[in-house]
Scaffold this active site. Structure first.
Site, PDB file in Angstrom:
ATOM      1  N   LYS A  55       0.844  -1.208   0.000  1.00 32.37           N
ATOM      2  CA  LYS A  55       0.000   0.000   0.000  1.00 32.37           C
ATOM      3  C   LYS A  55       0.865   1.238   0.000  1.00 32.37           C
ATOM      4  CE  LYS A  55      -3.854  -2.111   2.440  1.00 32.37           C
ATOM      5  NZ  LYS A  55      -4.309  -2.528   3.760  1.00 32.37           N
ATOM      6  N   GLN A  99      -5.327  -1.305   9.790  1.00 32.26           N
ATOM      7  CA  GLN A  99      -5.240  -2.670   9.263  1.00 32.26           C
ATOM      8  C   GLN A  99      -5.914  -3.653  10.226  1.00 32.26           C
ATOM      9  OE1 GLN A  99      -3.844  -3.279   6.255  1.00 32.26           O
ATOM     10  NE2 GLN A  99      -3.988  -5.487   6.329  1.00 32.26           N
ATOM     11  N   ASP A 122     -11.749   2.946   3.949  1.00 29.51           N
ATOM     12  CA  ASP A 122     -12.100   1.523   3.941  1.00 29.51           C
ATOM     13  C   ASP A 122     -13.616   1.320   3.850  1.00 29.51           C
ATOM     14  OD1 ASP A 122     -10.135  -0.485   4.017  1.00 29.51           O
ATOM     15  OD2 ASP A 122      -9.702  -0.160   6.149  1.00 29.51           O
TER      16      ASP A 122
END
Ligand SMILES: NC(=O)C1=CN([C@@H]2O[C@H](COP(=O)(O)OP(=O)(O)OC[C@H]3O[C@@H](n4cnc5c(N)ncnc54)[C@H](OP(=O)(O)O)[C@@H]3O)[C@@H](O)[C@H]2O)C=CC1
Ligand SMILES: Nc1nc(=O)c2c([nH]1)NC[C@@H]1CN(c3ccc(C(=O)N[C@@H](CCC(=O)O)C(=O)O)cc3)C=[N+]21
Ligand SMILES: [Mg+2]
Length: 299
Positions: A55, A99, A122
């Site tokens: 990422k 995460q 997200d």
């Protein structure tokens, strides 16, 4: 039987990142700063470290700032919440990703609820879940949105098609079903209590597998010509002489690709799309939060 065509998620993701790079450069010219993504990783799960590294690299390659925050596994939940609050208040941060999974002493829902919904790239915050369910603009989870992009690229309109989503998690299965419903598919959500899963899957024009069980979906479950999207990421135990096991999906690719019309591979299918959509959501967040207009559908 003819071989399925392979849906090139890796290639599509590269194209998407190119479009994101152009939009990110345009944002920088207009805003006088780069768009920024903060990624928070708690603990040292090796798979998570690989994703976070990828990422970070791709964020920078697209002309955006990447702010990486690595916290030790024993970090108190209160410290993580304080970091999220700091990122919420930081004008250089347009998107925040924590995460998952988090260590077991932390409450994931509480952490997600602390993220400003307008920085929740997200799409996991309940406000964004509600926006998706009601058809309001918000942020859509990256993996399902990536899957729909691949499906529409392959099939054009999805209207009226029978879709089966296997898995009902908050991060993949449920938002996937919402997106397919919004595309006017007739949607079935299957899970571990579903009776006769092979029969349910056999009805589907579109199969999305998000289960976490290596090669579970077999070729004889697939309706001939159906489109199969394999979200699963499973590492097989290493074979003789290998150090790392092979990465496989939730679909038995060898048999399913003999029956399906089109199928995503693992690796190189949905996985690269997830990261590219994350970057897309970040550059969209930057424009929205800075009040700079953008044709979001053109990305
Ligand atoms: N490519 C990518 O970018 C991403 C890939 N993934 C991968 O996708 C997969 C799914 O992830 P995630 O949604 O987080 O997983 P979860 O473990 O949260 O959910 C799995 C779902 O599968 C269902 N399930 C489990 N066993 C069966 C079975 N035998 N038959 C039918 N359904 C079953 C569960 O049912 P129940 O609810 O009844 O328990 C559950 O709803 C994993 O392999 C993960 O690594 C995840 C995110 C991103
Ligand atoms: N807050 C949060 N958001 C997420 O989006 C999120 C998360 N947590 N936790 C873990 C899962 C999993 N995930 C993947 C991302 C990229 C690949 C990917 O790039 N896969 C490559 C292979 C990578 C490899 O070789 O290991 C591929 O399929 O080709 C896979 C899986 C995002 N997730
Ligand atoms: Mg999960």
């Amino acid at each position: 039987m003819t071989e399925a065509s392979i849906i090139d998620g890796k290639g599509f993701a590269a194209g998407l990142r190119e479009r994101v790079s152009r939009v990110a450069a345009d944002f920088e010219a207009k805003a006088g700063r780069k768009a920024g993504l903060a990624v928070v990783l708690v603990g040292e799960d090796p798979a998570s470290q690989v994703y976070v590294r990828n990422k970070n690299k791709q964020t920078v390659a697209c002309g955006m700032n990447s702010f990486e925050h690595k916290l030790p596994v024993e970090t108190p939940e209160a410290d993580l919440l304080a970091l999220v609050e700091k990122l919420n208040a930081d004008p250089a941060v347009d998107g925040i990703l924590v995460q998952l999974p988090l260590p077991s002493h932390m409450n994931e829902q509480k952490v997600i609820a602390t993220i400003n919904p307008d920085k929740d790239v997200d799409g996991f915050h309940v406000v964004n879940v509600g926006r998706l369910a009601t058809g309001l603009p918000g942020f859509v989870p990256c993996t399902p949105l990536g899957c729909v992009m691949l499906l529409k690229d392959k099939l054009g309109s999805l209207s009226g098609l029978d879709a089966v989503v296997i898995g009902r998690s908050n991060i993949v299965g449920k938002p996937m079903a919402q997106l397919l419903l919004a595309e006017s598919c007739t949607v079935t959500i299957a899970h571990s209590r579903t009776r006769d899963l092979p029969a349910v899957v056999r009805r589907a024009d579109i199969v999305v597998a998000a289960v976490g069980r290596a090669e579970m979906v077999k070729g004889d479950w697939i309706k001939p010509g159906a489109t199969v999207i394999d979200v699963g990421i499973n590492r097989l135990p290493p074979a003789e002489g290998e150090t790392k096991g092979k990465l496989v999906g939730d679909v038995d690719f060898a048999s399913a690709s003999q029956v399906a019309g089109a199928i995503t591979p693992v690796p190189g299918g949905v996985g690269p799309m997830t990261i590219a959509v994350l970057l897309r959501n970040t550059v969209v967040a930057a424009h929205r939060n800075a009040g700079i207009g953008l044709d979001e559908n053109a990305i």
